[in-house]
Design an enzyme around this catalytic site. Structure first.
Site, PDB file in Angstrom:
ATOM      1  N   CYS A   5       0.704  -1.344  -0.042  1.00  0.00           N
ATOM      2  CA  CYS A   5      -0.204   0.047   0.003  1.00  0.00           C
ATOM      3  C   CYS A   5       0.929   1.196  -0.014  1.00  0.00           C
ATOM      4  O   CYS A   5       1.588   1.534   1.106  1.00  0.00           O
ATOM      5  CB  CYS A   5      -1.038  -0.159   1.321  1.00  0.00           C
ATOM      6  SG  CYS A   5      -1.775   1.483   1.406  1.00  0.00           S
ATOM      7  N   CYS A  57      -0.026   3.975   2.551  1.00  0.00           N
ATOM      8  CA  CYS A  57       0.377   3.462   3.951  1.00  0.00           C
ATOM      9  C   CYS A  57       2.005   3.897   4.390  1.00  0.00           C
ATOM     10  O   CYS A  57       2.060   4.359   5.278  1.00  0.00           O
ATOM     11  CB  CYS A  57       0.257   1.908   3.952  1.00  0.00           C
ATOM     12  SG  CYS A  57      -1.391   1.434   4.168  1.00  0.00           S
TER      13      CYS A  57
END
Length: 308
Positions: A45, A48
């Protein structure tokens, strides 16, 4: 966390990698005393990788007023599935959920600015009685209680006093705006938010108040509930009538009914009127507290339709 010499506790004491075996201890049990921010992330991700360090910096800066747990959803799929079944919207990451006294109390999804992260951490610390703000958090909590109990003018005065002490308090600006909404002065509510400093203009509290202003304006122009319900009953494919019914339901205080009507409209035709159903759903979600069951259930149902 500060020790008796006034030094800051090591980051390892504040920020932990958590899995299924330690979730109860490091999140649920720990949050009984100190709020815990849970960062649901995955190695693949991209957002993230940006959000995680920003969260860690804000938590470290809070000096023990909040803790942080990092959960890699790839390595803890069973835990993530269990939490999703309990209502947490974990279909997309990053998702950040704040726990206090064993339950979720606030959340956000996606990458957000550093100012919003700091406001999130500050709001959480204040809700737990943190004193780093010189007692302003207690004043805001008292004003919120006044607002809830109907002492709207007293609440407005208290929010205004907090702004006088801290002109960067997004919670106070939002509270003052909501007080004006309760007094029926939507224009003044908007003026309050427009007067907030630029650095907090995108804070979650400010965005929530803006959503409430939009809903208040809609309520002033909503149609008769009975007639709109009859129109939908007569023709379930009348999208405009269903949309108008949802607005009337919300104006009448039935937020759950409004969400259900909009979800049905989205199910029938998600592209109708440039995606108006989804836009209206997000306006309602933004106006409510992130941990409100109406928000959690509504987001989960909407996500299941989007990704079906």
């Amino acid at each position: 966390m500060m020790d008796i010499l006034g030094t800051t506790a090591p980051a390892a004491d504040l920020i932990k990698d958590v899995g299924e075996a330690t979730f109860m201890q490091d999140v649920v049990d720990a949050s009984m005393a100190t709020p815990v921010i849970v960062d649901f992330w995955a190695p693949w991700c991209g957002p993230c990788k940006t959000l995680g360090p920003m969260l860690e910096a804000a938590v470290t800066k809070a000096n023990g007023a909040v803790l942080m747990a990092k959960i890699n959803v790839d390595e803890n799929q069973q835990l993530a599935a269990m939490l999703a079944q309990q209502g947490l919207p974990l279909q997309s990451i990053p998702t950040v959920v704040a726990f206090y006294q064993g339950r979720p109390v606030d959340m956000f999804q996606g990458a957000v600015p550093q100012s919003e992260i700091e406001a999130f951490v500050k709001r959480l610390a204040e809700s737990a009685g943190g004193s780093a703000d010189g007692g302003l958090g207690d004043a805001i909590a008292a004003a919120e209680q006044m607002l809830e109990e109907g002492a709207v003018e007293d609440a407005a005065q208290t929010f205004a006093a907090v702004i006088g002490e801290d002109d960067k308090s997004a919670a106070a600006y939002a509270g003052l705006a909501r007080a004006h909404i309760a007094l029926g002065d939507v224009e003044q509510a908007e003026a309050v938010l427009n007067g907030a400093p630029a650095e907090i203009s995108e804070a979650a509290e400010i965005e929530a108040a803006r959503a409430q202003i939009e809903l208040a304006r809609q309520a002033a122009n909503s149609g008769p509930l009975g007639e709109l319900q009859a129109a939908v009953d007569a023709d379930p494919a009348d999208h405009q009538a269903r949309f108008d019914l949802a607005q009337a339901m919300h104006a009448a205080g039935d937020a759950e009914g409004a969400v259900d009507a909009l979800l049905e409209l989205f199910r029938q035709d998600r592209d109708w009127n440039d995606g108006a159903a989804k836009t209206q759903l997000f306006t309602i979600f933004d106006a409510l507290k992130p941990n409100d069951p109406i928000v959690l259930n509504g987001r989960r149902k909407l996500s299941s339709m989007i990704f079906a």
